[in-house]
Design a protein around this motif. Structure first.
Motif, mmCIF file in Angstrom:
data_model
loop_
_atom_site.group_PDB
_atom_site.id
_atom_site.type_symbol
_atom_site.label_atom_id
_atom_site.label_comp_id
_atom_site.label_asym_id
_atom_site.label_seq_id
_atom_site.Cartn_x
_atom_site.Cartn_y
_atom_site.Cartn_z
ATOM 1 N N TYR A 44 0.785 -1.184 0.002
ATOM 2 C CA TYR A 44 -0.078 -0.064 0.222
ATOM 3 C C TYR A 44 0.827 1.262 -0.086
ATOM 4 O O TYR A 44 2.267 1.315 0.701
ATOM 5 N N ALA A 45 0.206 2.575 -0.671
ATOM 6 C CA ALA A 45 0.944 2.981 -0.743
ATOM 7 C C ALA A 45 0.610 4.245 0.712
ATOM 8 O O ALA A 45 -0.300 3.174 1.817
ATOM 9 N N ASP A 46 1.415 4.519 1.535
ATOM 10 C CA ASP A 46 1.950 5.421 2.433
ATOM 11 C C ASP A 46 0.438 6.373 2.767
ATOM 12 O O ASP A 46 0.091 6.341 3.755
ATOM 13 N N SER A 47 0.184 6.840 2.001
ATOM 14 C CA SER A 47 -1.034 7.379 1.831
ATOM 15 C C SER A 47 -2.602 7.017 2.297
ATOM 16 O O SER A 47 -3.136 7.037 2.673
ATOM 17 N N VAL A 48 -1.970 5.931 1.784
ATOM 18 C CA VAL A 48 -3.785 4.671 2.114
ATOM 19 C C VAL A 48 -3.542 3.649 2.966
ATOM 20 O O VAL A 48 -4.559 2.899 3.399
ATOM 21 N N LYS A 49 -2.044 3.447 3.311
ATOM 22 C CA LYS A 49 -2.130 2.642 4.579
ATOM 23 C C LYS A 49 -3.190 2.465 5.753
ATOM 24 O O LYS A 49 -3.072 3.999 6.437
ATOM 25 N N GLY A 50 -3.750 1.738 6.216
ATOM 26 C CA GLY A 50 -4.856 1.771 7.452
ATOM 27 C C GLY A 50 -5.940 1.833 7.353
ATOM 28 O O GLY A 50 -6.746 1.822 7.678
ATOM 29 N N ARG A 51 -6.459 2.792 5.786
ATOM 30 C CA ARG A 51 -7.792 3.202 5.249
ATOM 31 C C ARG A 51 -7.963 2.006 4.467
ATOM 32 O O ARG A 51 -9.305 1.691 3.920
ATOM 33 N N PHE A 52 -7.138 1.986 3.534
ATOM 34 C CA PHE A 52 -7.511 1.198 2.188
ATOM 35 C C PHE A 52 -7.140 -0.343 2.102
ATOM 36 O O PHE A 52 -5.979 -0.908 2.628
ATOM 37 N N THR A 53 -7.586 -1.368 1.685
ATOM 38 C CA THR A 53 -8.246 -2.948 1.568
ATOM 39 C C THR A 53 -7.628 -3.364 0.144
ATOM 40 O O THR A 53 -9.359 -3.145 -0.447
ATOM 41 N N ILE A 54 -6.590 -4.216 -0.568
ATOM 42 C CA ILE A 54 -7.249 -5.236 -1.832
ATOM 43 C C ILE A 54 -7.650 -6.435 -1.306
ATOM 44 O O ILE A 54 -6.159 -7.067 -0.565
ATOM 45 N N LEU A 58 -11.008 -3.135 -4.331
ATOM 46 C CA LEU A 58 -10.456 -1.736 -3.886
ATOM 47 C C LEU A 58 -11.659 -1.734 -2.702
ATOM 48 O O LEU A 58 -12.110 -0.798 -2.552
ATOM 49 N N LEU A 59 -12.143 -2.103 -1.144
ATOM 50 C CA LEU A 59 -12.040 -1.376 -0.363
ATOM 51 C C LEU A 59 -11.597 -0.089 0.414
ATOM 52 O O LEU A 59 -11.029 -0.082 0.638
ATOM 53 N N MET A 60 -11.922 0.936 0.117
ATOM 54 C CA MET A 60 -11.981 2.143 0.779
ATOM 55 C C MET A 60 -12.679 3.164 1.662
ATOM 56 O O MET A 60 -13.609 3.634 1.484
ATOM 57 N N ASN A 61 -12.093 2.688 2.915
ATOM 58 C CA ASN A 61 -12.018 3.595 4.222
ATOM 59 C C ASN A 61 -11.764 5.023 4.335
ATOM 60 O O ASN A 61 -10.871 5.159 3.660
ATOM 61 N N SER A 62 -12.650 5.926 4.843
ATOM 62 C CA SER A 62 -12.228 7.062 5.930
ATOM 63 C C SER A 62 -11.211 7.806 5.049
ATOM 64 O O SER A 62 -11.057 8.781 4.772
ATOM 65 N N LEU A 63 -12.472 8.059 3.749
ATOM 66 C CA LEU A 63 -12.106 8.698 1.945
ATOM 67 C C LEU A 63 -11.965 9.913 2.937
ATOM 68 O O LEU A 63 -12.297 10.803 3.536
#
Length: 126
Positions: A60-70, A81-86
């Motif tokens: 994961y890119a640092d900018s999305v780590k912990g928020r996105f899940t592939i 690609l699940l994207m949370n806390s957008l």
């Protein structure tokens, strides 16, 4: 003929969630590393996340780590690609990518990938 078709983009408020899907045809996912890149207007293309073909290792890119899940579901030839806390800075066109590669995947070089989808737009705004 290889084809990647993304879906699931749209307009969402900050803090919300979206799940992007990438349906692959013309090949089976089992032997392919898969990933997501994004590009915002006026900005360079950025690798967001990838998942390897063999051990499902992810990056994961640092900018999305912990928020996105592939995740990948080889049985239905689809990657998600699940994207949370957008955040507003997540606004971009998101592209699904694929390359026949075992064991690893990359997000730092778009040229590693042979196949690209047409993209789906994500807008994060109140």
């Amino acid at each position: 003929q290889v084809e990647l078709v993304e879906s699931g983009g749209g307009l969402v408020q900050p803090g919300g969630s979206l799940r992007l899907s990438c349906a692959a045809s013309g090949f089976t996912l089992d032997y392919y590393a898969m990933g997501w890149f994004r590009q915002a207007p006026g900005k360079e293309r950025e690798g967001v996340s990838c998942i390897s073909s063999t051990d499902d290792g992810t990056k994961y890119a640092d900018s999305v780590k912990g928020r996105f899940t592939i995740t990948r579901h080889n049985a239905n030839n689809t990657v998600y690609l699940l994207m949370n806390s957008l955040k507003p800075e997540d606004t971009a066109a998101y592209y699904c990518v694929a390359v026949r590669l075992g064991g690893v995947c990359y997000i730092n070089d778009a040229n590693e990938y042979d196949y690209w989808g047409q993209g789906t737009q994500v807008i994060v705004s109140s």
